[in-house]
Design an enzyme around this catalytic site. Structure first.
Site, mmCIF file in Angstrom:
data_model
loop_
_atom_site.group_PDB
_atom_site.id
_atom_site.type_symbol
_atom_site.label_atom_id
_atom_site.label_comp_id
_atom_site.label_asym_id
_atom_site.label_seq_id
_atom_site.Cartn_x
_atom_site.Cartn_y
_atom_site.Cartn_z
ATOM 1 N N ASN A 48 0.830 -1.218 0.000
ATOM 2 C CA ASN A 48 0.000 0.000 0.000
ATOM 3 C C ASN A 48 0.860 1.262 0.000
ATOM 4 O OD1 ASN A 48 0.567 -0.941 2.671
ATOM 5 N ND2 ASN A 48 -1.093 0.262 3.536
ATOM 6 N N GLU A 50 0.311 5.196 0.679
ATOM 7 C CA GLU A 50 -0.637 6.211 1.167
ATOM 8 C C GLU A 50 -0.250 7.602 0.682
ATOM 9 O OE1 GLU A 50 -1.060 5.499 5.412
ATOM 10 O OE2 GLU A 50 -2.247 3.681 4.982
ATOM 11 N N CYS A 59 -4.185 0.831 -2.427
ATOM 12 C CA CYS A 59 -4.078 -0.452 -1.732
ATOM 13 C C CYS A 59 -3.005 -1.324 -2.395
ATOM 14 C CB CYS A 59 -5.391 -1.200 -1.786
ATOM 15 S SG CYS A 59 -6.682 -0.518 -0.738
ATOM 16 N N GLU A 61 -3.109 -4.468 -3.317
ATOM 17 C CA GLU A 61 -3.584 -5.304 -4.425
ATOM 18 C C GLU A 61 -3.681 -4.478 -5.704
ATOM 19 O OE1 GLU A 61 -4.888 -4.801 -1.448
ATOM 20 O OE2 GLU A 61 -6.216 -6.411 -0.819
ATOM 21 N N CYS A 103 -10.173 -5.282 -0.014
ATOM 22 C CA CYS A 103 -11.301 -4.348 0.140
ATOM 23 C C CYS A 103 -12.167 -4.406 -1.127
ATOM 24 C CB CYS A 103 -10.801 -2.932 0.406
ATOM 25 S SG CYS A 103 -10.205 -2.075 -1.057
ATOM 26 N N CYS A 106 -10.540 -3.200 -4.351
ATOM 27 C CA CYS A 106 -9.512 -4.135 -4.839
ATOM 28 C C CYS A 106 -10.138 -5.371 -5.466
ATOM 29 C CB CYS A 106 -8.575 -4.530 -3.706
ATOM 30 S SG CYS A 106 -7.476 -3.188 -3.242
#
Ligand code: THU
Length: 150
Positions: A48, A50, A59, A61, A103, A106
């Site tokens: 990830n 940010e 993210c 993925e 999530c 993703c």
């Protein structure tokens, strides 16, 4: 269960764990690593990333899928492993008892490459004590994808 061999499974899990040490997550302090396995044996990882504008964070993925697709791959996705947790000193995520699963966004991003290649990848969600194995179709039933556009 997927058709993954235990060696494939173990090395994909190890790749996701290692990838989590590359996370840039100063805001959540939650490191995530993802590893994607293609039918030809290629493994691509992501972590990830940010952003100070929190909502722009990427993210793990999604980063891995972007790496894969920007290298020209358009299918063949057979498995995904994901790990998340607070970082140890090494930067690797320390997974909690409840494994992290991809999530919603993703799942949709993974579905793009899965549907392009006509695969339903195994999804390995890594926890402290066990690895929960499911499939993308189970996580994203009735998926909207490239085929939906006619
Ligand atoms: N995160 C992922 O990388 N993948 C997921 O599937 C769930 C959440 C990241 C986003 C954010 O950087 C951190 O985990 C905390 O939500």
């Amino acid at each position: 269960m997927s058709g993954l061999s235990s060696a494939q499974r173990d090395s994909l899990i190890a790749a996701a764990r290692e990838a989590s040490s590359g996370a840039y997550a100063p805001y959540s302090n939650f490191h995530v690593g993802a590893a994607l396995l293609l039918a030809d044996g290629t493994v691509v990882t992501g972590a990830n990333v940010e952003n100070a504008s929190y909502g722009l964070s990427l993210c793990a993925e999604t980063v891995a899928v972007a790496k894969l697709m920007s290298d020209g791959k358009r299918g063949g996705l057979i498995a995904v492993a994901v790990v998340g947790g607070r970082p140890a000193a090494s930067g690797e995520a320390t997974p909690g008892a409840d494994p992290v699963s991809p999530c919603g966004r993703c799942r949709q991003v993974l579905n793009e490459i899965a549907q392009l290649g006509g695969t339903d990848p195994a999804v390995l969600c890594i926890g402290a004590n066990d690895v929960v194995e499911t499939t993308l179709a189970a996580l994203l039933p009735l998926a909207f994808g490239p085929a939906s556009l006619g």
